[in-house]
Design a protein around this motif. Sequence first.
Motif, PDB file in Angstrom:
ATOM      1  N   ALA A   1       0.851  -1.194   0.000  1.00 54.74           N
ATOM      2  CA  ALA A   1       0.000   0.000   0.000  1.00 54.74           C
ATOM      3  C   ALA A   1       0.881   1.236   0.000  1.00 54.74           C
ATOM      4  N   VAL A   2       0.256   2.384  -0.199  1.00 56.90           N
ATOM      5  CA  VAL A   2       0.912   3.650   0.090  1.00 56.90           C
ATOM      6  C   VAL A   2       0.687   3.942   1.567  1.00 56.90           C
ATOM      7  N   TYR A   3       1.763   4.211   2.274  1.00 55.13           N
ATOM      8  CA  TYR A   3       1.696   4.484   3.698  1.00 55.13           C
ATOM      9  C   TYR A   3       1.838   5.984   3.942  1.00 55.13           C
ATOM     10  N   TYR A   4       0.942   6.495   4.757  1.00 54.35           N
ATOM     11  CA  TYR A   4       0.922   7.910   5.100  1.00 54.35           C
ATOM     12  C   TYR A   4       1.067   8.102   6.600  1.00 54.35           C
ATOM     13  N   CYS A   5       1.723   9.182   7.005  1.00 54.57           N
ATOM     14  CA  CYS A   5       1.622   9.604   8.390  1.00 54.57           C
ATOM     15  C   CYS A   5       0.786  10.883   8.434  1.00 54.57           C
ATOM     16  N   ALA A   6       0.130  11.077   9.559  1.00 53.87           N
ATOM     17  CA  ALA A   6      -0.761  12.222   9.715  1.00 53.87           C
ATOM     18  C   ALA A   6      -0.733  12.679  11.161  1.00 53.87           C
ATOM     19  N   GLY A   7      -0.997  13.963  11.374  1.00 52.00           N
ATOM     20  CA  GLY A   7      -0.925  14.533  12.707  1.00 52.00           C
ATOM     21  C   GLY A   7      -2.230  15.153  13.157  1.00 52.00           C
ATOM     22  N   LYS A   8      -2.492  15.106  14.450  1.00 59.33           N
ATOM     23  CA  LYS A   8      -3.620  15.760  15.095  1.00 59.33           C
ATOM     24  C   LYS A   8      -3.192  16.099  16.517  1.00 59.33           C
ATOM     25  N   PRO A   9      -3.848  17.061  17.120  1.00 59.80           N
ATOM     26  CA  PRO A   9      -3.459  17.391  18.495  1.00 59.80           C
ATOM     27  C   PRO A   9      -3.679  16.240  19.457  1.00 59.80           C
ATOM     28  N   ARG A  10      -2.684  15.926  20.229  1.00 62.26           N
ATOM     29  CA  ARG A  10      -2.678  15.114  21.437  1.00 62.26           C
ATOM     30  C   ARG A  10      -3.101  13.657  21.305  1.00 62.26           C
ATOM     31  N   LEU A  11      -4.391  13.412  21.122  1.00 67.42           N
ATOM     32  CA  LEU A  11      -4.895  12.061  21.326  1.00 67.42           C
ATOM     33  C   LEU A  11      -4.941  11.260  20.030  1.00 67.42           C
ATOM     34  N   CYS A  12      -4.763   9.961  20.168  1.00 66.05           N
ATOM     35  CA  CYS A  12      -4.743   9.065  19.021  1.00 66.05           C
ATOM     36  C   CYS A  12      -6.147   8.773  18.491  1.00 66.05           C
ATOM     37  N   ALA A  13      -6.149   8.357  17.238  1.00 67.17           N
ATOM     38  CA  ALA A  13      -7.332   7.803  16.594  1.00 67.17           C
ATOM     39  C   ALA A  13      -6.826   6.976  15.414  1.00 67.17           C
ATOM     40  N   LEU A  14      -7.579   5.995  15.013  1.00 61.47           N
ATOM     41  CA  LEU A  14      -7.198   5.203  13.845  1.00 61.47           C
ATOM     42  C   LEU A  14      -8.146   5.467  12.674  1.00 61.47           C
TER      43      LEU A  14
ATOM     44  N   PRO B   1      -8.956   8.165   9.686  1.00 59.77           N
ATOM     45  CA  PRO B   1      -8.289   9.273   8.988  1.00 59.77           C
ATOM     46  C   PRO B   1      -9.034  10.593   9.048  1.00 59.77           C
ATOM     47  N   THR B   2     -10.331  10.568   9.237  1.00 59.08           N
ATOM     48  CA  THR B   2     -11.101  11.816   9.223  1.00 59.08           C
ATOM     49  C   THR B   2     -10.737  12.737  10.373  1.00 59.08           C
ATOM     50  N   PHE B   3     -10.116  12.221  11.418  1.00 57.50           N
ATOM     51  CA  PHE B   3      -9.744  13.038  12.564  1.00 57.50           C
ATOM     52  C   PHE B   3      -8.447  13.820  12.332  1.00 57.50           C
ATOM     53  N   PHE B   4      -7.717  13.490  11.292  1.00 51.53           N
ATOM     54  CA  PHE B   4      -6.392  14.062  11.076  1.00 51.53           C
ATOM     55  C   PHE B   4      -6.438  15.139  10.004  1.00 51.53           C
ATOM     56  N   ARG B   5      -5.706  16.250  10.260  1.00 49.98           N
ATOM     57  CA  ARG B   5      -5.722  17.363   9.333  1.00 49.98           C
ATOM     58  C   ARG B   5      -4.410  17.531   8.573  1.00 49.98           C
ATOM     59  N   SER B   6      -3.298  17.135   9.170  1.00 48.84           N
ATOM     60  CA  SER B   6      -1.992  17.308   8.529  1.00 48.84           C
ATOM     61  C   SER B   6      -1.523  15.961   8.007  1.00 48.84           C
ATOM     62  N   TRP B   7      -1.208  15.913   6.716  1.00 43.09           N
ATOM     63  CA  TRP B   7      -0.839  14.649   6.073  1.00 43.09           C
ATOM     64  C   TRP B   7       0.472  14.794   5.307  1.00 43.09           C
ATOM     65  N   GLY B   8       1.244  13.708   5.296  1.00 45.82           N
ATOM     66  CA  GLY B   8       2.400  13.635   4.424  1.00 45.82           C
ATOM     67  C   GLY B   8       1.975  13.202   3.033  1.00 45.82           C
ATOM     68  N   GLN B   9       2.969  13.096   2.150  1.00 45.37           N
ATOM     69  CA  GLN B   9       2.686  12.783   0.746  1.00 45.37           C
ATOM     70  C   GLN B   9       2.582  11.288   0.497  1.00 45.37           C
ATOM     71  N   GLY B  10       3.014  10.480   1.445  1.00 42.13           N
ATOM     72  CA  GLY B  10       2.934   9.038   1.322  1.00 42.13           C
ATOM     73  C   GLY B  10       4.219   8.414   0.806  1.00 42.13           C
ATOM     74  N   THR B  11       4.412   7.148   1.152  1.00 39.79           N
ATOM     75  CA  THR B  11       5.552   6.379   0.659  1.00 39.79           C
ATOM     76  C   THR B  11       5.055   4.982   0.303  1.00 39.79           C
ATOM     77  N   GLN B  12       5.475   4.489  -0.853  1.00 39.23           N
ATOM     78  CA  GLN B  12       4.969   3.216  -1.372  1.00 39.23           C
ATOM     79  C   GLN B  12       5.709   2.045  -0.738  1.00 39.23           C
ATOM     80  N   VAL B  13       4.949   1.076  -0.287  1.00 39.94           N
ATOM     81  CA  VAL B  13       5.509  -0.183   0.216  1.00 39.94           C
ATOM     82  C   VAL B  13       4.968  -1.312  -0.650  1.00 39.94           C
ATOM     83  N   ASN B  14       5.866  -2.084  -1.224  1.00 39.12           N
ATOM     84  CA  ASN B  14       5.488  -3.239  -2.029  1.00 39.12           C
ATOM     85  C   ASN B  14       6.105  -4.489  -1.424  1.00 39.12           C
TER      86      ASN B  14
END
Length: 122
Positions: free
Chosen positions: A91-104, A106-119
């Motif tokens: 898949a393409v793997y992304y990291c994303a940021g949000k204040p303080r608390l975790c969630a799994l 994606p709708t909770f996250f506002r800041s996203w990286g461009q992604g990196t492909q894993v095959n």
Amino acid sequence: QLQLVESGGGLVQPGGSLRLSCAASGGTLDYYAIGWFRQAPGKEREGVSCISSEGSIEYKDSAKGRFTVSRDSGKNTVYLQMNSLKPEDTAVYYCAGKPRLCALWPTFFRSWGQGTQVNVSS
């Protein structure tokens, strides 16, 4: 504004390992939760793991025991160590940021990286 850049993706054989990095700028990760997400072709983006600003960690069931998330505050970077990789981890793997608390979710996250492909393939 928090900016994130992923790296470390690539091609690996089944059973192999990769370590993804998520480097942050524009904010300190001591105040942010960083989630790792992935999106395979034709599928919805799904949460894989998350580390909160206080160091609490969550994993998707399929990642438990194989993936490890960690944070280096000095480098303002979060890592995702992926072991025992399977073809279904492709898949393409992304990291994303949000204040303080975790969630799994994606709708909770506002800041996203461009992604990196894993095959994962033999």
